[in-house]
Design an enzyme around this catalytic site. Structure first.
Site, PDB file in Angstrom:
ATOM      1  N   ALA A 108       3.325   0.424   3.621  1.00 49.35           N
ATOM      2  CA  ALA A 108       3.512   1.504   2.650  1.00 49.35           C
ATOM      3  C   ALA A 108       2.560   1.269   1.481  1.00 49.35           C
ATOM      4  CB  ALA A 108       4.954   1.505   2.170  1.00 49.35           C
ATOM      5  N   GLU A 165       7.941  -7.198   4.011  1.00 54.14           N
ATOM      6  CA  GLU A 165       8.650  -6.500   2.930  1.00 54.14           C
ATOM      7  C   GLU A 165       9.525  -7.420   2.101  1.00 54.14           C
ATOM      8  OE1 GLU A 165       8.219  -5.316   5.973  1.00 54.14           O
ATOM      9  OE2 GLU A 165       7.965  -3.147   5.973  1.00 54.14           O
ATOM     10  N   GLY A 223       5.276  -1.126   6.931  1.00 52.70           N
ATOM     11  CA  GLY A 223       5.312   0.237   7.457  1.00 52.70           C
ATOM     12  C   GLY A 223       4.262   0.473   8.537  1.00 52.70           C
ATOM     13  N   GLU A 266       5.761  -0.743  11.584  1.00 55.81           N
ATOM     14  CA  GLU A 266       6.860   0.174  11.914  1.00 55.81           C
ATOM     15  C   GLU A 266       6.343   1.442  12.592  1.00 55.81           C
ATOM     16  OE1 GLU A 266       8.472  -0.201   7.846  1.00 55.81           O
ATOM     17  OE2 GLU A 266      10.393  -0.535   8.842  1.00 55.81           O
TER      18      GLU A 266
HETATM   19  N1  3HC Z   1      -0.371  -0.813  -0.946  1.00 59.58           N
HETATM   20  C1  3HC Z   1      -1.265  -0.589  -1.937  1.00 59.58           C
HETATM   21  N2  3HC Z   1      -2.335  -1.361  -2.154  1.00 59.58           N
HETATM   22  C2  3HC Z   1      -2.502  -2.410  -1.336  1.00 59.58           C
HETATM   23  C3  3HC Z   1      -1.613  -2.705  -0.294  1.00 59.58           C
HETATM   24  C4  3HC Z   1      -0.505  -1.854  -0.113  1.00 59.58           C
HETATM   25  N3  3HC Z   1       0.380  -2.043   0.880  1.00 59.58           N
HETATM   26  N4  3HC Z   1      -2.034  -3.811   0.350  1.00 59.58           N
HETATM   27  C5  3HC Z   1      -3.167  -4.188  -0.275  1.00 59.58           C
HETATM   28  N5  3HC Z   1      -3.444  -3.356  -1.292  1.00 59.58           N
HETATM   29  C6  3HC Z   1      -4.617  -3.406  -2.182  1.00 59.58           C
HETATM   30  C7  3HC Z   1      -4.655  -4.670  -3.007  1.00 59.58           C
HETATM   31  O1  3HC Z   1      -3.916  -4.533  -4.187  1.00 59.58           O
HETATM   32  C8  3HC Z   1      -6.134  -4.817  -3.260  1.00 59.58           C
HETATM   33  O2  3HC Z   1      -6.454  -3.940  -4.310  1.00 59.58           O
HETATM   34  P1  3HC Z   1      -7.604  -4.324  -5.386  1.00 59.58           P
HETATM   35  O3  3HC Z   1      -8.847  -4.508  -4.567  1.00 59.58           O
HETATM   36  O4  3HC Z   1      -7.608  -3.162  -6.291  1.00 59.58           O
HETATM   37  O5  3HC Z   1      -7.142  -5.590  -6.029  1.00 59.58           O
HETATM   38  C9  3HC Z   1      -6.762  -4.275  -1.978  1.00 59.58           C
HETATM   39  O6  3HC Z   1      -5.759  -3.476  -1.371  1.00 59.58           O
HETATM   40  C10 3HC Z   1      -7.189  -5.346  -0.985  1.00 59.58           C
HETATM   41  O7  3HC Z   1      -6.085  -6.240  -0.804  1.00 59.58           O
HETATM   42  P2  3HC Z   1      -6.273  -7.833  -0.792  1.00 59.58           P
HETATM   43  O8  3HC Z   1      -7.158  -8.226  -1.915  1.00 59.58           O
HETATM   44  O9  3HC Z   1      -4.919  -8.407  -0.727  1.00 59.58           O
HETATM   45  O10 3HC Z   1      -7.075  -8.003   0.568  1.00 59.58           O
HETATM   46  P3  3HC Z   1      -6.918  -9.131   1.681  1.00 59.58           P
HETATM   47  O11 3HC Z   1      -7.903  -8.803   2.724  1.00 59.58           O
HETATM   48  O12 3HC Z   1      -6.909 -10.488   1.054  1.00 59.58           O
HETATM   49  O13 3HC Z   1      -5.441  -8.933   2.299  1.00 59.58           O
HETATM   50  C11 3HC Z   1      -3.573  -7.744   3.230  1.00 59.58           C
HETATM   51  C12 3HC Z   1      -5.115  -7.768   2.975  1.00 59.58           C
HETATM   52  C13 3HC Z   1      -3.191  -8.880   4.180  1.00 59.58           C
HETATM   53  C14 3HC Z   1      -3.259  -6.419   3.844  1.00 59.58           C
HETATM   54  C15 3HC Z   1      -2.843  -7.936   1.888  1.00 59.58           C
HETATM   55  O14 3HC Z   1      -3.369  -7.027   0.935  1.00 59.58           O
HETATM   56  C16 3HC Z   1      -1.374  -7.716   1.950  1.00 59.58           C
HETATM   57  O15 3HC Z   1      -0.631  -8.585   2.330  1.00 59.58           O
HETATM   58  N6  3HC Z   1      -0.907  -6.498   1.546  1.00 59.58           N
HETATM   59  C17 3HC Z   1       0.481  -6.187   1.448  1.00 59.58           C
HETATM   60  C18 3HC Z   1       1.096  -5.921   2.804  1.00 59.58           C
HETATM   61  C19 3HC Z   1       2.552  -5.553   2.660  1.00 59.58           C
HETATM   62  O16 3HC Z   1       3.304  -6.169   1.941  1.00 59.58           O
HETATM   63  N7  3HC Z   1       2.954  -4.509   3.379  1.00 59.58           N
HETATM   64  C20 3HC Z   1       4.300  -4.042   3.326  1.00 59.58           C
HETATM   65  C21 3HC Z   1       4.390  -2.970   2.291  1.00 59.58           C
HETATM   66  S1  3HC Z   1       6.045  -2.422   2.022  1.00 59.58           S
HETATM   67  C22 3HC Z   1       6.355  -1.367   3.297  1.00 59.58           C
HETATM   68  O17 3HC Z   1       5.545  -1.198   4.157  1.00 59.58           O
HETATM   69  C23 3HC Z   1       7.660  -0.629   3.217  1.00 59.58           C
HETATM   70  C24 3HC Z   1       8.022   0.006   4.538  1.00 59.58           C
HETATM   71  O18 3HC Z   1       8.861  -0.877   5.254  1.00 59.58           O
HETATM   72  C25 3HC Z   1       8.749   1.307   4.349  1.00 59.58           C
END
Ligand code: 3HC
Ligand code: NAI
Length: 706
Positions: free
Chosen positions: A63, A125, A102, A105
């Site tokens: 998400a 998450e 997500g 998912e």
């Molecule tokens: N939403 C919004 N922005 C995101 C994002 C997300 N899910 N994931 C990464 N970004 C952004 C980062 O903030 C960063 O922004 P910036 O360049 O402005 O600082 C940019 O994308 C690149 O991210 P990273 O610097 O972290 O890049 P990496 O290559 O090191 O890592 C990654 C990539 C492994 C995808 C890491 O960013 C990560 O772990 N992201 C979060 C993943 C996550 O937690 N997903 C679950 C979200 S909650 C969800 O899905 C709810 C659902 O169940 C309904």
């Protein structure tokens, strides 16, 4: 505006491609585009099957976290996954990069999943204080079983494609690197074999299996509670998985999951954890990186093979960078090498490293010597000798003579003035602080201490090394203790005062652990060695201001008896037979009583709340002073230092975020109350007073351009 989701045809296979750089997060536009594309596919008679894939470097990383905290606009993700699953024609998810949250998912809503070799999947998450809220807790147990789902969801860990295949989460790992080609080939194979849709919701064998194990959820819940240490989401994840097993049907389970997801979304823990997530990325944005370019680092010198030198050596070797370690004499270099070998062997024993890899690392990434001239060709030197200005100055004078032009000269000093160290060289622009934390091969924090003359390229090099070593680099300015240790000094003092005033050290530790820290300050001091603080107090005695309250007499007395903590078997706690967890020591309580009597202090009781009110107020007040002086760039930098280096519970977001969430006016009121008892120690930071006066919070300072 064009949609970030494209619908194209490859023969009779529809390709639905998501293009929302950098990580294809499921923003509102992506959700709408995905739903539209799936509906187009349904009505497109030319398409017999569909492939969902991500454009660019990854599938979907989840998400869009930036949308959290605001009302989520329709279409919502659970609905989209249900629409995909209900498709009358097969849908294949083609994974590459990271399919997270997500994103996974969506893939679970598809009927089949293929991945290219390097792909990773996960439901992280929990690390954001929520749970997979688009069917992840309902569909994962159907594919891998409830117990494996619980492990995956409560840990939030990333899983490689091979493991995902073995667990049943995905169906095929493709040898190529093109996810669309892999997905299309798989879809064609399905059509050729006459296979149609396979909705995950209808797979029930694993659910029936879980029902047979009556004690399963009690066990899973107890385990999650123990590991969570005050964090809510891991335990709630288990409730959601339980619904996958016991709800009357799949849709009912989805409803329960959604409700739990929305409840968690409203918690302060969610806000704090998302602050920490973005905080870890924000700290990498520092003024020097605008123009600074990292220098090439292909070989590193580490001076000192003690606790830190050996840890730093391991951290660099783990990053694949060859290290030459320099020590004073043969015995010391043998000991340094021994520490490195022992830790690598520990990795082998725990199955994290193969014996071959260990041998390879020692042969190719490590060399030890007593000759400083071996540092002539290294690109970066990290000095980790004794914490003594005389010794450091001597080392840097030698480095200036030996190292090649352009080599970065870093010190791992904990407290000393890096400007003075830099002044020993004719190239102060190449000198920087790289302050690692013990054990340096494990702790994620690296304070990057920028001295007056440090060149931006040298700052950029240190941040680049942090990244290569999977550490979080935080910029700090020069002062006694930089960000972390300077603040630590204050709350350790509060802990000592609390004991002198009536709390037991064990009550203080319990309150701190109860707040969510892995360890209290006294157990920590026992681990580090009580002699370190004792020596510092003795050194500072001559310059101590007369207004300053001294409250460490009781600790000094423990040290006078040769009790230095774990290493001597006794400190604030007693450690029978090398135990790591200490037991309460009645003799220590007697020493404390004696000191109180001699100083005429009437002991009073402190509740855990009162203890934490003081402990956190000291941390926040000093944090504000550190900001005021420009030692830390932003409040979030302090939060990240505390979380990644000092055990502050991530789910509380760091001390500055905690202060914002409590209300800065309340924090200031606490400090004013304590100021009445001890005006010198509790003088409120001007920045805090100003922020309260303007009705602003620390977070307002995070948004400023640096
Ligand atoms: N939403 C919004 N922005 C995101 C994002 C997300 N899910 N994931 C990464 N970004 C952004 C980062 O903030 C960063 O922004 P910036 O360049 O402005 O600082 C940019 O994308 C690149 O991210 P990273 O610097 O972290 O890049 P990496 O290559 O090191 O890592 C990654 C990539 C492994 C995808 C890491 O960013 C990560 O772990 N992201 C979060 C993943 C996550 O937690 N997903 C679950 C979200 S909650 C969800 O899905 C709810 C659902 O169940 C309904
Ligand atoms: P240590 O005492 O374990 O190791 C220091 C090593 O330096 C010894 O092995 C010694 O033989 C060697 N040494 C001394 N002079 C030398 C010289 N001239 N040339 C080559 N080697 C020399 O000390 P520790 O704990 O590793 O600390 C080192 C530095 O790291 C200090 O500045 C300390 O403040 C800092 N530090 C320590 C942390 C900790 O938790 N121990 C955490 C972060 C920083």
């Amino acid at each position: 505006m064009s949609s970030p989701v494209a619908y194209t045809l490859d023969g009779d296979i529809a390709v639905i491609s998501i293009d929302n750089p950098p990580v294809n997060a499921l923003s509102h536009a992506v959700r709408q585009g995905l739903l539209d594309a799936v509906e187009t596919f349904q009505s497109d008679d030319a398409a017999k099957a569909a492939v969902v894939a991500g454009a660019g470097r990854t599938f979907i990383a989840g998400a869009d976290i930036k949308e959290f905290g605001k009302p989520l606009a329709d279409p919502q993700l659970p609905h989209i996954t249900n629409v995909i699953e209900a498709s009358a024609k097969p849908v294949v998810a083609a994974l590459h990069g990271t399919a997270l949250g997500g994103g996974l998912e969506v893939a679970l809503g598809c009927h089949y999943r293929v991945a290219v070799k390097g792909a990773k999947v996960g439901l992280p998450e929990v690390n954001l204080g929520i749970l997979p809220g688009a069917g992840g807790t309902q569909r994962t147990p159907r594919l891998v079983g409830a117990e494996a789902a619980a492990e995956m969801i409560t840990s939030g860990r990333h899983m490689g494609a091979a493991e995902a295949l073995k667990s049943g989460l995905i169906d095929h790992v493709d040898d190529g690197s093109d996810p669309v080609a892999a997905g299309v080939a798989y879809a064609r194979k399905l059509l050729a074999e006459g296979k149609g849709p396979r909705p995950t919701r209808n797979i029930t064998a694993r659910i029936e299996e879980a029902k047979q194990d009556k004690g399963l959820f009690d066990r899973l819940k107890a385990d999650a509670k123990k590991k969570a240490r005050g964090q809510l989401s891991p335990v709630v994840c288990i409730d959601a998985i339980m619904a996958a097993v016991y709800a009357k049907d799949f849709d009912e389970g989805m409803k329960i999951e959604r409700q739990l997801f929305q409840d968690l979304m409203k918690t302060p823990q969610r806000e704090a954890l998302i602050h920490a997530f973005f905080g870890e990325r924000a700290v990498g944005k520092v003024p020097e990186l605008k123009d600074g370019k990292p220098r090439k680092v292909e070989k590193i010198g580490v001076i000192g093979g003690g606790t830190m030198g050996s840890g730093i050596t391991l951290a660099m070797m783990n990053a694949g960078i060859p290290v030459v370690m320099v020590e004073r004499d043969d015995a010391a270099i043998a000991a340094g090498r021994g520490r490195v070998e022992k830790t690598l062997q520990g990795g082998v024993d725990r199955g994290k490293l193969t014996p071959d890899r260990r041998e390879w690392m020692l042969a190719n990434l490590y060399s030890g010597t007593t000759d400083m001239n071996a540092l002539a060709d290294v690109d970066l030197v990290i000095e980790a000798v004794f914490e003594d200005m005389g010794v450091k100055k001597e080392v840097f004078t030698k480095l200036d003579a030996i190292c090649k032009p352009g080599a970065v000269l870093a010190t791992n000093t904990s407290y000393l003035d890096i400007n003075q160290i830099a002044a020993m060289t004719k190239r102060p622009e190449d000198v920087i602080g790289m302050h690692f934390f013990s054990p340096a091969n494990i702790m994620r924090l690296l304070e990057i201490v920028v001295a007056d003359k440090t060149h931006p390229d040298v700052v950029a090099t240190a941040f680049d090394i942090a990244r290569r070593a999977a550490k979080v680099g935080v910029r700090a300015g020069v002062c006694d203790g930089f960000i972390g240790n300077r603040i630590l000094g204050k709350y350790l003092r509060v802990a000592q005062m609390l004991v002198e005033d009536g709390a037991t050290p064990y009550e203080v530790d319990e309150a701190v652990v109860g707040f969510g820290y892995p360890m209290g300050p006294f157990a920590m001091s026992d681990l580090a060695g009580l002699d370190i603080g004792w020596m510092t107090r003795k050194r500072k005695a001559a310059t101590r201001k007369k207004e300053e309250r001294y409250s460490a007499d009781w600790l000094d007395r423990i040290c006078e008896q040769g009790r230095f903590g774990q290493k001597t078997g006794r400190g604030v706690y007693i450690y029978p037979e090398g135990a790591r967890r200490g037991e309460h020591d009645p003799e220590v309580l007697q020493i404390i009583d004696d000191v109180r009597r001699e100083k005429g202090i009437n002991a009073r009781k402190f509740s855990a709340e009162e203890i934490m009110e003081r402990y956190m107020a000291a941390m926040i007040n000093e944090g504000a002073k550190v900001l005021e002086e420009g030692i830390a760039l932003r409040p979030v930098d302090i939060d990240v230092v505390q979380i990644t280096g000092y055990g502050h519970p991530r789910w509380r977001g760091g001390p500055m975020k905690h202060a914002d969430m409590r209300g800065l006016d309340k924090v200031l009121a606490s400090i004013r109350k304590f100021e009445a008892e001890d005006a010198w120690f509790w003088k409120p930071a001007q920045l805090l007073v100003d922020l309260v006066g303007r009705g602003e919070n620390f977070d307002s300072l995070n948004r400023k351009e640096v």
